[in-house]
Write a protein that holds these residues in place. Structure first.
Motif, PDB file in Angstrom:
ATOM      1  N   GLU A 261       8.430  -3.671  -7.457  1.00 62.26           N
ATOM      2  CA  GLU A 261       9.171  -2.505  -6.965  1.00 62.26           C
ATOM      3  C   GLU A 261       8.243  -1.332  -6.670  1.00 62.26           C
ATOM      4  O   GLU A 261       8.487  -0.550  -5.743  1.00 62.26           O
ATOM      5  CB  GLU A 261      10.240  -2.099  -7.982  1.00 62.26           C
ATOM      6  CG  GLU A 261      11.402  -3.084  -8.067  1.00 62.26           C
ATOM      7  CD  GLU A 261      12.353  -2.773  -9.206  1.00 62.26           C
ATOM      8  OE1 GLU A 261      13.536  -3.148  -9.093  1.00 62.26           O
ATOM      9  OE2 GLU A 261      11.919  -2.161 -10.206  1.00 62.26           O
ATOM     10  N   ILE A 262       7.176  -1.214  -7.450  1.00 60.87           N
ATOM     11  CA  ILE A 262       6.187  -0.163  -7.187  1.00 60.87           C
ATOM     12  C   ILE A 262       5.472  -0.431  -5.867  1.00 60.87           C
ATOM     13  O   ILE A 262       5.296   0.477  -5.033  1.00 60.87           O
ATOM     14  CB  ILE A 262       5.165  -0.067  -8.334  1.00 60.87           C
ATOM     15  CG1 ILE A 262       5.837   0.448  -9.610  1.00 60.87           C
ATOM     16  CG2 ILE A 262       3.987   0.822  -7.936  1.00 60.87           C
ATOM     17  CD1 ILE A 262       6.224   1.910  -9.594  1.00 60.87           C
ATOM     18  N   VAL A 263       5.062  -1.665  -5.650  1.00 59.03           N
ATOM     19  CA  VAL A 263       4.414  -2.038  -4.388  1.00 59.03           C
ATOM     20  C   VAL A 263       5.333  -1.750  -3.216  1.00 59.03           C
ATOM     21  O   VAL A 263       4.916  -1.208  -2.179  1.00 59.03           O
ATOM     22  CB  VAL A 263       3.998  -3.527  -4.417  1.00 59.03           C
ATOM     23  CG1 VAL A 263       3.539  -3.988  -3.028  1.00 59.03           C
ATOM     24  CG2 VAL A 263       2.888  -3.745  -5.437  1.00 59.03           C
ATOM     25  N   GLN A 264       6.623  -2.071  -3.371  1.00 62.02           N
ATOM     26  CA  GLN A 264       7.587  -1.815  -2.303  1.00 62.02           C
ATOM     27  C   GLN A 264       7.757  -0.318  -2.053  1.00 62.02           C
ATOM     28  O   GLN A 264       7.904   0.113  -0.895  1.00 62.02           O
ATOM     29  CB  GLN A 264       8.936  -2.429  -2.670  1.00 62.02           C
ATOM     30  CG  GLN A 264       9.970  -2.371  -1.552  1.00 62.02           C
ATOM     31  CD  GLN A 264       9.564  -3.197  -0.341  1.00 62.02           C
ATOM     32  OE1 GLN A 264       9.207  -4.375  -0.481  1.00 62.02           O
ATOM     33  NE2 GLN A 264       9.590  -2.597   0.845  1.00 62.02           N
ATOM     34  N   ALA A 265       7.721   0.478  -3.124  1.00 62.94           N
ATOM     35  CA  ALA A 265       7.850   1.929  -2.970  1.00 62.94           C
ATOM     36  C   ALA A 265       6.713   2.492  -2.127  1.00 62.94           C
ATOM     37  O   ALA A 265       6.939   3.305  -1.213  1.00 62.94           O
ATOM     38  CB  ALA A 265       7.888   2.606  -4.337  1.00 62.94           C
ATOM     39  N   TYR A 266       5.487   2.075  -2.417  1.00 57.13           N
ATOM     40  CA  TYR A 266       4.339   2.545  -1.629  1.00 57.13           C
ATOM     41  C   TYR A 266       4.437   2.070  -0.186  1.00 57.13           C
ATOM     42  O   TYR A 266       4.141   2.818   0.748  1.00 57.13           O
ATOM     43  CB  TYR A 266       3.021   2.083  -2.269  1.00 57.13           C
ATOM     44  CG  TYR A 266       2.536   3.018  -3.346  1.00 57.13           C
ATOM     45  CD1 TYR A 266       1.864   4.197  -3.029  1.00 57.13           C
ATOM     46  CD2 TYR A 266       2.758   2.740  -4.688  1.00 57.13           C
ATOM     47  CE1 TYR A 266       1.415   5.067  -4.017  1.00 57.13           C
ATOM     48  CE2 TYR A 266       2.320   3.600  -5.695  1.00 57.13           C
ATOM     49  CZ  TYR A 266       1.647   4.762  -5.341  1.00 57.13           C
ATOM     50  OH  TYR A 266       1.212   5.626  -6.324  1.00 57.13           O
ATOM     51  N   LYS A 267       4.877   0.828  -0.010  1.00 59.91           N
ATOM     52  CA  LYS A 267       5.032   0.282   1.340  1.00 59.91           C
ATOM     53  C   LYS A 267       6.079   1.089   2.122  1.00 59.91           C
ATOM     54  O   LYS A 267       5.844   1.473   3.273  1.00 59.91           O
ATOM     55  CB  LYS A 267       5.438  -1.189   1.256  1.00 59.91           C
ATOM     56  CG  LYS A 267       5.553  -1.910   2.596  1.00 59.91           C
ATOM     57  CD  LYS A 267       5.803  -3.402   2.362  1.00 59.91           C
ATOM     58  CE  LYS A 267       5.807  -4.179   3.670  1.00 59.91           C
ATOM     59  NZ  LYS A 267       6.993  -3.884   4.503  1.00 59.91           N
ATOM     60  N   ASP A 268       7.216   1.346   1.496  1.00 55.16           N
ATOM     61  CA  ASP A 268       8.271   2.105   2.161  1.00 55.16           C
ATOM     62  C   ASP A 268       7.804   3.513   2.513  1.00 55.16           C
ATOM     63  O   ASP A 268       8.105   4.030   3.603  1.00 55.16           O
ATOM     64  CB  ASP A 268       9.514   2.187   1.266  1.00 55.16           C
ATOM     65  CG  ASP A 268      10.234   0.848   1.137  1.00 55.16           C
ATOM     66  OD1 ASP A 268       9.916  -0.079   1.911  1.00 55.16           O
ATOM     67  OD2 ASP A 268      11.107   0.741   0.250  1.00 55.16           O
ATOM     68  N   TYR A 269       7.070   4.131   1.597  1.00 59.73           N
ATOM     69  CA  TYR A 269       6.577   5.489   1.861  1.00 59.73           C
ATOM     70  C   TYR A 269       5.627   5.505   3.046  1.00 59.73           C
ATOM     71  O   TYR A 269       5.759   6.334   3.968  1.00 59.73           O
ATOM     72  CB  TYR A 269       5.893   6.040   0.603  1.00 59.73           C
ATOM     73  CG  TYR A 269       5.166   7.333   0.814  1.00 59.73           C
ATOM     74  CD1 TYR A 269       5.838   8.471   1.279  1.00 59.73           C
ATOM     75  CD2 TYR A 269       3.795   7.418   0.583  1.00 59.73           C
ATOM     76  CE1 TYR A 269       5.160   9.669   1.478  1.00 59.73           C
ATOM     77  CE2 TYR A 269       3.120   8.618   0.787  1.00 59.73           C
ATOM     78  CZ  TYR A 269       3.810   9.744   1.238  1.00 59.73           C
ATOM     79  OH  TYR A 269       3.138  10.919   1.451  1.00 59.73           O
ATOM     80  N   HIS A 270       4.677   4.576   3.054  1.00 59.18           N
ATOM     81  CA  HIS A 270       3.676   4.545   4.139  1.00 59.18           C
ATOM     82  C   HIS A 270       4.300   4.137   5.474  1.00 59.18           C
ATOM     83  O   HIS A 270       3.784   4.500   6.532  1.00 59.18           O
ATOM     84  CB  HIS A 270       2.516   3.619   3.766  1.00 59.18           C
ATOM     85  CG  HIS A 270       1.654   4.164   2.671  1.00 59.18           C
ATOM     86  ND1 HIS A 270       1.003   5.384   2.756  1.00 59.18           N
ATOM     87  CD2 HIS A 270       1.343   3.672   1.442  1.00 59.18           C
ATOM     88  CE1 HIS A 270       0.316   5.613   1.652  1.00 59.18           C
ATOM     89  NE2 HIS A 270       0.509   4.590   0.835  1.00 59.18           N
TER      90      HIS A 270
END
Length: 275
Positions: A261-270
């Motif tokens: 979920e953390i990886v997805q959060a960074y992906k969504d932000y970028h």
């Protein structure tokens, strides 16, 4: 009603993060179970330009302005300002990008608390609740004024919306006066002393300005109360909330329940998905 004690007292140590920012960690991150539902809290002294636009996901931030004028803006709702005694309760939820900046020429002293969100609320819609000091309900006792920002104090209740049940009160107590604060027994909580000195809890534990005092843990079946006696003119803030009891994975401005979920959060932000 069962009387609560104090389980620990700690001096908050300040450090110069930069020429524009001094910070003391009232709650140090990483002690997730001990602090649940809270994640961290910082007392900040800072000037304009210290923090730029930055994202959050999976948490709520509760900002209490002690001194100065704090301006805020974000990618969702626009601009606003907080004055001394005001609180902003920001639900980052699925994602928000914002900045907090002192007014030109001001040094702001503030407390910012991060409240965890449970897994089923991590991706909730972002929102702001700006709570003006003069608009919040007040409980008056002999020698004491209690301002209720969230939850309740002896029947005086705030209309603040909570995803996680949290009581937040500011207590101003005259030297020699004693006041009680009621709390559900299941709540985990702490007091931060802003000014003065007092005796807290069933054992009259001494706390003074710049110290954080953690309450004894209660039981789900109990309704409890905390005794606060001012030995000097006293100003404190008390925060207590219902523990969530879930795994915490925190990285930078994002707090989720798994590494994925953390990886997805960074992906969504970028990828611009916080817009």
């Amino acid at each position: 009603m069962i009387s609560r004690g104090i389980r620990s007292v700690r001096d908050v140590v300040f450090q110069e993060n930069s020429l524009t920012h001094k910070v003391g960690l009232v709650i140090e991150p990483g002690n997730w179970e001990e602090a649940d539902p809270f994640l961290l809290m910082a007392e900040d002294f800072f000037v304009r330009g210290t923090f730029g636009m930055h994202p959050h996901r999976g948490i709520e931030t509760v900002t209490y302005v002690i001194e100065g004028k704090l301006e805020h803006s974000d990618n969702k709702t626009g601009d606003g300002e907080l004055l001394p005694g005001d609180v902003q309760w920001m639900t980052a939820g699925r994602g928000i990008i914002h900045t907090e900046d002192p007014a030109v020429g001001d040094t702001v002293r503030s407390l910012q608390l991060w409240v965890n969100l449970p897994s089923d609320k991590k991706m909730t819609e972002p929102r702001y609740q700006n709570m003006r000091a003069q608009d919040m309900p007040i409980r008056e006792e002999e020698g004491a004024t209690i301002r209720v920002f969230s939850g309740s104090s002896m029947g005086v209740t705030a209309a603040t919306k909570n995803h996680v049940p949290v009581t937040m009160v500011e207590l101003n107590v005259d030297a020699g006066a004693t006041v009680m604060q009621d709390l559900p027994g299941s709540y985990n909580g702490f007091i931060y002393v802003l000014e003065g000195q007092g005796a807290f809890g069933k054992d009259n534990t001494i706390g003074k300005a710049g110290q954080v005092l953690w309450l004894e843990r209660g039981l789900d079946t109990e309704q409890t109360e905390l005794t606060i006696h001012a030995t000097e003119q006293l100003r404190v803030v008390l925060y207590a909330g219902q523990p969530i009891g879930e795994k915490v994975v925190a990285r930078g401005p994002f707090v989720m329940n798994s590494d994925e979920e953390i990886v997805q959060a960074y992906k969504d932000y970028h990828e611009g998905k916080f817009e």
